[in-house]
Enzyme design. Structure first.
Site, PDB file in Angstrom:
ATOM      1  N   ASN A  50     -10.698  -3.502  -6.159  1.00 40.76           N
ATOM      2  CA  ASN A  50      -9.932  -2.503  -6.926  1.00 40.76           C
ATOM      3  C   ASN A  50     -10.546  -2.167  -8.292  1.00 40.76           C
ATOM      4  OD1 ASN A  50      -6.663  -3.510  -5.662  1.00 40.76           O
ATOM      5  ND2 ASN A  50      -8.018  -1.872  -4.964  1.00 40.76           N
ATOM      6  N   ASP A  97       0.826  -1.212   0.000  1.00 41.36           N
ATOM      7  CA  ASP A  97       0.000   0.000   0.000  1.00 41.36           C
ATOM      8  C   ASP A  97       0.865   1.270   0.000  1.00 41.36           C
ATOM      9  OD1 ASP A  97      -2.310   1.487   0.028  1.00 41.36           O
ATOM     10  OD2 ASP A  97      -2.555   1.396   2.197  1.00 41.36           O
TER      11      ASP A  97
HETATM   12  C1  FPP Z   1      -2.189   0.011  -3.204  1.00 38.43           C
HETATM   13  O1  FPP Z   1      -1.676   1.325  -3.171  1.00 38.43           O
HETATM   14  C2  FPP Z   1      -1.657  -0.675  -4.365  1.00 38.43           C
HETATM   15  C3  FPP Z   1      -2.392  -1.282  -5.324  1.00 38.43           C
HETATM   16  C4  FPP Z   1      -3.863  -1.380  -5.304  1.00 38.43           C
HETATM   17  C5  FPP Z   1      -1.755  -1.877  -6.503  1.00 38.43           C
HETATM   18  C6  FPP Z   1      -0.471  -2.569  -6.217  1.00 38.43           C
HETATM   19  C7  FPP Z   1       0.128  -2.905  -7.508  1.00 38.43           C
HETATM   20  C8  FPP Z   1       1.432  -2.895  -7.775  1.00 38.43           C
HETATM   21  C9  FPP Z   1       2.510  -2.605  -6.784  1.00 38.43           C
HETATM   22  C10 FPP Z   1       1.900  -3.235  -9.124  1.00 38.43           C
HETATM   23  C11 FPP Z   1       1.610  -4.678  -9.349  1.00 38.43           C
HETATM   24  C12 FPP Z   1       2.486  -5.195 -10.310  1.00 38.43           C
HETATM   25  C13 FPP Z   1       3.064  -6.379 -10.227  1.00 38.43           C
HETATM   26  C14 FPP Z   1       4.011  -6.674 -11.273  1.00 38.43           C
HETATM   27  C15 FPP Z   1       2.809  -7.377  -9.167  1.00 38.43           C
HETATM   28  P1  FPP Z   1      -2.674   2.535  -3.355  1.00 38.43           P
HETATM   29  O2  FPP Z   1      -2.781   2.849  -4.780  1.00 38.43           O
HETATM   30  O3  FPP Z   1      -3.974   2.228  -2.694  1.00 38.43           O
HETATM   31  O4  FPP Z   1      -1.909   3.672  -2.615  1.00 38.43           O
HETATM   32  P2  FPP Z   1      -2.555   4.871  -1.811  1.00 38.43           P
HETATM   33  O5  FPP Z   1      -3.221   4.269  -0.597  1.00 38.43           O
HETATM   34  O6  FPP Z   1      -1.381   5.707  -1.445  1.00 38.43           O
HETATM   35  O7  FPP Z   1      -3.527   5.557  -2.705  1.00 38.43           O
END
Ligand code: FPP
Length: 246
Positions: free
Chosen positions: A74, A26
């Site tokens: 998501n 996250d």
């Molecule tokens: C949460 O951070 C993250 C996600 C929903 C996506 C995670 C995906 C990746 C790291 C890339 C995946 C790729 C591979 C190759 C496995 P957020 O967007 O909710 O962050 P925030 O809380 O700061 O908004």
């Protein structure tokens, strides 16, 4: 420098080294926002961090790494963000086709992958074939995964087996239930890490984390380095795991 490196041959240091680490990655969006960049840049940086952490886990003898890449919730994100994450998965899967065998990584995808774009499903299939010949770390990527969905689907499978007369209701125990989950065959994670300054599980590995040590850090996922992982492992090593005993 790893604090606890498991000797892969004789398993030394196994008492303080988790065999299975799970990570809720996250903080990508906030990482990008802090830099005045679109959220997609945060996910790209997160994908790079994920690669670094998987290689590091392999190098210190962690046997399984499970990451939450995309939840069943998501899909509610803006379409361009969803497509951006799918593109990252695509790129990762294409690169992996070339690298998995060399790096000896076994890649697994957990979740309802039938809802993913067709080409991603095909790439997952190709990676599975390559992975089957590897013997190194198992990297489980949870995509369109939800802990509750995992449990509901397991219940449906078992109910169907009862209906078909294949099993009796009394035969359903924790072991059989575990074997009906997407994570069948995986040991439960001993250490579950969430980056990004939130202290909740957010529908990740609900059944499997019953006895996991939960480590929450303010570090945003793109900033989560091998040194930060060492800190988490060091914290884990100081925990007393009693599993309900004394
Ligand atoms: C949460 O951070 C993250 C996600 C929903 C996506 C995670 C995906 C990746 C790291 C890339 C995946 C790729 C591979 C190759 C496995 P957020 O967007 O909710 O962050 P925030 O809380 O700061 O908004």
């Amino acid at each position: 420098m790893a604090l606890f490196r498991r000797n892969k041959k004789n398993g030394t240091a196994a008492a303080v080294m988790p065999r299975h680490i799970a990570i809720i990655m996250d903080g990508n969006g906030r990482w990008a926002k802090k830099r005045g960049l679109p959220r997609s840049f945060g996910h790209s940086a997160g994908a790079e961090t994920f690669r670094t952490i998987s290689r590091y886990c392999d190098s210190i003898g962690v046997e399984q790494l499970t990451v939450f890449a995309f939840s069943t919730e998501n899909w509610k994100r803006p379409q361009d963000e969803v497509e951006g994450i799918m593109d990252l998965l695509r790129k990762y899967l294409r690169d992996s086709c070339a690298q998995l065998a060399e790096e000896n990584v076994r890649l697994r995808f957990l979740g309802d992958t039938d809802r993913l774009p067709r080409d991603i499903q095909e790439l997952i299939g190709k990676n599975r074939v390559i992975s089957d010949a590897c013997t190194g770390i198992i990297v489980n990527v949870c995509v369109n995964y939800g802990g509750r969905l995992d449990i509901v689907r397991a219940a449906q499978k078992l109910a169907q087996k009862v209906k078909n007369g294949e099993i009796q209701p009394e035969e359903i125990d924790e072991e059989l239930f575990s074997e009906s989950l997407w994570t069948r065959g995986l040991p439960d994670p001993e250490l579950l890490i969430r980056t990004g300054a939130e202290s909740r599980i957010s529908n990740f590995l609900l059944w499997q984390s019953a006895y996991s040590e939960l480590y929450f850090t303010d570090t945003l996922f793109p900033d989560f380095t091998p040194e930060k992982l060492d800190e988490a492992i060091s914290w884990f090593a100081g925990r007393k795991r009693r599993f309900g005993g004394v």
